[in-house]
Design a protein around this motif. Structure first.
Motif, PDB file in Angstrom:
ATOM      1  N   PRO A 186      43.334  42.997  48.272  1.00  0.00           N
ATOM      2  CA  PRO A 186      43.094  44.419  47.987  1.00  0.00           C
ATOM      3  C   PRO A 186      43.670  45.282  49.108  1.00  0.00           C
ATOM      4  N   THR A 187      44.132  46.480  48.733  1.00  0.00           N
ATOM      5  CA  THR A 187      44.766  47.359  49.727  1.00  0.00           C
ATOM      6  C   THR A 187      43.750  48.236  50.444  1.00  0.00           C
ATOM      7  N   LYS A 188      42.470  48.147  50.067  1.00  0.00           N
ATOM      8  CA  LYS A 188      41.402  48.816  50.814  1.00  0.00           C
ATOM      9  C   LYS A 188      40.294  47.791  51.032  1.00  0.00           C
ATOM     10  N   THR A 189      39.674  47.864  52.194  1.00  0.00           N
ATOM     11  CA  THR A 189      38.604  46.903  52.466  1.00  0.00           C
ATOM     12  C   THR A 189      37.293  47.317  51.813  1.00  0.00           C
ATOM     13  N   GLN A 190      37.129  48.631  51.516  1.00  0.00           N
ATOM     14  CA  GLN A 190      35.898  49.087  50.867  1.00  0.00           C
ATOM     15  C   GLN A 190      36.120  50.467  50.247  1.00  0.00           C
ATOM     16  N   SER A 191      35.258  50.800  49.271  1.00  0.00           N
ATOM     17  CA  SER A 191      35.254  52.137  48.686  1.00  0.00           C
ATOM     18  C   SER A 191      33.804  52.603  48.655  1.00  0.00           C
ATOM     19  N   ASN A 192      33.504  53.688  49.339  1.00  0.00           N
ATOM     20  CA  ASN A 192      32.142  54.236  49.388  1.00  0.00           C
ATOM     21  C   ASN A 192      31.109  53.167  49.757  1.00  0.00           C
ATOM     22  N   GLY A 193      31.479  52.316  50.686  1.00  0.00           N
ATOM     23  CA  GLY A 193      30.541  51.303  51.150  1.00  0.00           C
ATOM     24  C   GLY A 193      30.579  50.001  50.370  1.00  0.00           C
ATOM     25  N   ASP A 194      31.246  50.000  49.217  1.00  0.00           N
ATOM     26  CA  ASP A 194      31.383  48.759  48.444  1.00  0.00           C
ATOM     27  C   ASP A 194      32.542  47.942  48.997  1.00  0.00           C
ATOM     28  N   PRO A 195      32.266  46.726  49.474  1.00  0.00           N
ATOM     29  CA  PRO A 195      33.370  45.943  50.053  1.00  0.00           C
ATOM     30  C   PRO A 195      34.304  45.387  48.974  1.00  0.00           C
ATOM     31  N   HIS A 196      35.569  45.261  49.330  1.00  0.00           N
ATOM     32  CA  HIS A 196      36.557  44.648  48.435  1.00  0.00           C
ATOM     33  C   HIS A 196      37.040  43.366  49.101  1.00  0.00           C
ATOM     34  N   PRO A 197      36.479  42.241  48.731  1.00  0.00           N
ATOM     35  CA  PRO A 197      36.847  40.996  49.415  1.00  0.00           C
ATOM     36  C   PRO A 197      38.199  40.458  48.957  1.00  0.00           C
ATOM     37  N   ASN A 198      38.743  39.587  49.755  1.00  0.00           N
ATOM     38  CA  ASN A 198      39.828  38.737  49.261  1.00  0.00           C
ATOM     39  C   ASN A 198      39.176  37.688  48.367  1.00  0.00           C
ATOM     40  N   ASN A 199      39.758  37.447  47.214  1.00  0.00           N
ATOM     41  CA  ASN A 199      39.221  36.454  46.280  1.00  0.00           C
ATOM     42  C   ASN A 199      40.259  35.387  46.007  1.00  0.00           C
ATOM     43  N   VAL A 200      39.777  34.181  45.788  1.00  0.00           N
ATOM     44  CA  VAL A 200      40.656  33.144  45.247  1.00  0.00           C
ATOM     45  C   VAL A 200      40.267  32.972  43.777  1.00  0.00           C
ATOM     46  N   ASN A 201      41.274  33.029  42.909  1.00  0.00           N
ATOM     47  CA  ASN A 201      41.051  32.937  41.462  1.00  0.00           C
ATOM     48  C   ASN A 201      41.666  31.644  40.951  1.00  0.00           C
ATOM     49  N   TYR A 202      40.932  30.941  40.127  1.00  0.00           N
ATOM     50  CA  TYR A 202      41.445  29.659  39.622  1.00  0.00           C
ATOM     51  C   TYR A 202      40.905  29.437  38.214  1.00  0.00           C
ATOM     52  N   GLY A 203      41.694  28.786  37.408  1.00  0.00           N
ATOM     53  CA  GLY A 203      41.266  28.555  36.034  1.00  0.00           C
ATOM     54  C   GLY A 203      42.127  27.504  35.377  1.00  0.00           C
ATOM     55  N   PHE A 204      41.704  27.094  34.195  1.00  0.00           N
ATOM     56  CA  PHE A 204      42.484  26.114  33.435  1.00  0.00           C
ATOM     57  C   PHE A 204      42.209  26.290  31.951  1.00  0.00           C
ATOM     58  N   ALA A 205      43.089  25.740  31.151  1.00  0.00           N
ATOM     59  CA  ALA A 205      42.894  25.674  29.703  1.00  0.00           C
ATOM     60  C   ALA A 205      43.168  24.241  29.273  1.00  0.00           C
ATOM     61  N   LEU A 206      42.228  23.662  28.569  1.00  0.00           N
ATOM     62  CA  LEU A 206      42.369  22.304  28.040  1.00  0.00           C
ATOM     63  C   LEU A 206      42.588  22.434  26.533  1.00  0.00           C
ATOM     64  N   GLU A 207      43.752  21.946  26.063  1.00  0.00           N
ATOM     65  CA  GLU A 207      44.147  22.158  24.668  1.00  0.00           C
ATOM     66  C   GLU A 207      44.295  20.824  23.939  1.00  0.00           C
ATOM     67  N   TYR A 208      43.941  20.814  22.671  1.00  0.00           N
ATOM     68  CA  TYR A 208      44.231  19.652  21.825  1.00  0.00           C
ATOM     69  C   TYR A 208      45.046  20.168  20.641  1.00  0.00           C
ATOM     70  N   SER A 209      46.338  19.884  20.653  1.00  0.00           N
ATOM     71  CA  SER A 209      47.246  20.473  19.673  1.00  0.00           C
ATOM     72  C   SER A 209      47.302  19.642  18.396  1.00  0.00           C
ATOM     73  N   LEU A 210      46.738  20.174  17.332  1.00  0.00           N
ATOM     74  CA  LEU A 210      46.852  19.493  16.034  1.00  0.00           C
ATOM     75  C   LEU A 210      48.289  19.537  15.535  1.00  0.00           C
ATOM     76  N   GLU A 211      49.032  20.560  15.950  1.00  0.00           N
ATOM     77  CA  GLU A 211      50.459  20.632  15.605  1.00  0.00           C
ATOM     78  C   GLU A 211      51.190  19.444  16.221  1.00  0.00           C
ATOM     79  N   TYR A 212      50.883  19.124  17.458  1.00  0.00           N
ATOM     80  CA  TYR A 212      51.536  18.002  18.134  1.00  0.00           C
ATOM     81  C   TYR A 212      51.121  16.681  17.476  1.00  0.00           C
ATOM     82  N   LEU A 213      49.840  16.560  17.170  1.00  0.00           N
ATOM     83  CA  LEU A 213      49.353  15.336  16.521  1.00  0.00           C
ATOM     84  C   LEU A 213      50.070  15.119  15.185  1.00  0.00           C
ATOM     85  N   GLN A 214      50.127  16.164  14.383  1.00  0.00           N
ATOM     86  CA  GLN A 214      50.662  16.048  13.028  1.00  0.00           C
ATOM     87  C   GLN A 214      52.172  15.811  13.016  1.00  0.00           C
TER      88      GLN A 214
END
Lengths: 307, 122
Positions: A186-214
């Motif tokens: 974030p380009t500001k550390t806080q707004s009106n006392g609310d802190p803006h932390p650095n965050n690490v974001n992570y995620g995944f998608a697990l797919e089962y493709s019926l198109e691939y199976l067929q």
């Protein structure tokens, strides 16, 4: 050090490096060899493309303070070259807090620049690196809590299909995984006392493709529309690293299904918060997604610049 | 920005843009012999049915053993009157497992590829 400068130290060389790398042919539309990766609803895709999500409608789980939100989002992805793409996003929200009249308005504009690192057909693998940015003062800051600061987020997204598993494991070969990792500056550390932390974001998608199976493993007699369906579970998390949020994680897990047609895809997912800080109850998300490279193959569906 | 009007305008543009004739990526719809099937007698050809018409010059299919050893075949042809159907003539085949590898370019130049196996029962 001021956060914008530290972000710029990462972002500027990254953008320059991306722009200078000699492009090579890439498969658009989420293909890696035999594998078709659909555009996922929650997590970012591991490929650059010419696609449009309009709309993504979300009823979020109820927030811890009882606030309920409904989001209507728009995302446009456009290839500049076969390997370099941008995504522009804008959201609109209706927010209803207990005891207060409902509020509506824009939630903020974001833009992302992505470079396709590689696409490996035989191994059904693909990955990109990019830089996402959410822009300050592009939504209703006071009424909806839109950001009054810009955030820069270097990111890496990847995808891997399991079609290269041995023939002795036919029922596992339709599985694919995509994943994301990014870091918020974030380009500001806080707004009106609310802190803006650095965050690490992570995620995944697990797919089962019926198109691939067929169509690649075994014809089990699936007809339309089932032969284009992809059951999916997505999960996305964000963990604060500092400024009173160190170690605090929020996120959702979203089981659902995607139907991928020739020109459009339709997706629907339930939204399950992972903890109290992420909300309570079950939300829902539906999306209509257009493949611009198939709808307009000779005009806006092509990269702006290509050899 | 008037969000509903903007949305309607985009929908209208997309609706007009979606072609009546097929112009998208060509997906394999089905094959004969079927994907992953076991057949009693050696087929004389493999027929590949796609979701879109394909460009014959840039489309093809090859046959190999399950171990990956290439098997010579006559050239692939497009079925008369059906631009979305490829025919791969086969030489006489012994019982065993075979792999068909295909690649096609649809008429709007999108490329797709894939492979599958079929087995001839002893």
């Amino acid at each position: 050090m001021y956060p914008l400068r530290s972000a710029a130290l990462v972002a500027v060389p990254l953008a320059a490096a991306l722009a200078s790398i000699d492009p090579h042919p890439a498969a658009a539309h989420g293909f890696a060899g035999d594998r078709f990766f659909p555009a996922t609803l929650l997590t970012d895709d591991p490929f650059v493309a010419d696609e449009l999500s309009l709309p993504t409608f979300t009823r979020d789980p109820t927030a811890a303070d009882g606030t309920q939100t409904f989001d209507f989002d728009f995302d446009l992805s456009k290839r500049l070259t076969p390997d370099l793409g941008v995504t522009l996003s804008q959201g609109w929200q209706h927010l209803k807090a207990p005891g207060i009249p409902g509020v509506t308005g824009l939630t903020g504009f974001s833009a992302e620049l992505d470079y396709q690192l590689f696409t490996d057909g035989p191994h059904e693998a693909t990955a990109l690196v990019g830089l996402a940015s959410s822009w300050a003062h592009t939504g209703r800051v006071q009424a909806l809590g839109a950001d009054d600061f810009t955030t820069l987020s270097p990111l890496v997204n990847f995808g891997k299909g399991f079609g290269d598993l041995p023939e002795t494991l036919p029922w596992l070969r339709p599985i694919a995984v995509t994943g994301n990792l990014s870091l918020d500056f974030p380009t500001k550390t806080q707004s009106n006392g609310d802190p803006h932390p650095n965050n690490v974001n992570y995620g995944f998608a697990l797919e089962y493709s019926l198109e691939y199976l067929q169509h690649h493993v075994k014809d089990i007699g699936l007809g339309a529309p089932f032969d284009r369906m992809i059951p999916i579970v997505e999960a996305s998390f964000s963990t604060g690293l500092n400024r009173d949020a160190g170690g605090q994680t929020v996120g959702t897990i979203q089981p659902g299904i995607i139907w991928a047609g020739q020109y459009v895809q339709i997706g629907a997912e339930a939204i399950i918060p992972v903890n109290r800080a992420s909300g309570h109850g079950i939300g829902a998300m539906v999306q209509l997604h257009f493949y611009l490279d198939d709808i307009f193959p000779n005009s806006i569906g092509r990269p702006l610049f290509s050899r | 920005m008037n969000t509903p009007r903007f949305t309607l305008a985009l929908f209208a543009m997309l609706a007009v843009g979606i072609p009546a004739a097929g112009l998208a990526h060509a997906f394999l719809d089905h094959a004969v012999p079927a994907v992953g099937s076991t057949v009693a007698a050696a087929p004389k050809e493999v027929r590949l049915y796609f979701s879109e018409a394909v460009e014959p010059l840039f489309s093809g299919a090859e046959l190999a053993t399950a171990e990956g050893q290439a098997i010579a075949t006559a050239p692939v042809t497009v079925a008369p009157g059906d631009g979305a159907q490829l025919i791969l003539p086969l030489p006489p085949l012994h019982p065993g497992k075979y792999r068909v590898r295909w690649h096609v370019v649809s008429v709007d130049t999108h490329r797709t590829e894939g492979d599958f196996t079929f087995e001839i029962r002893p």
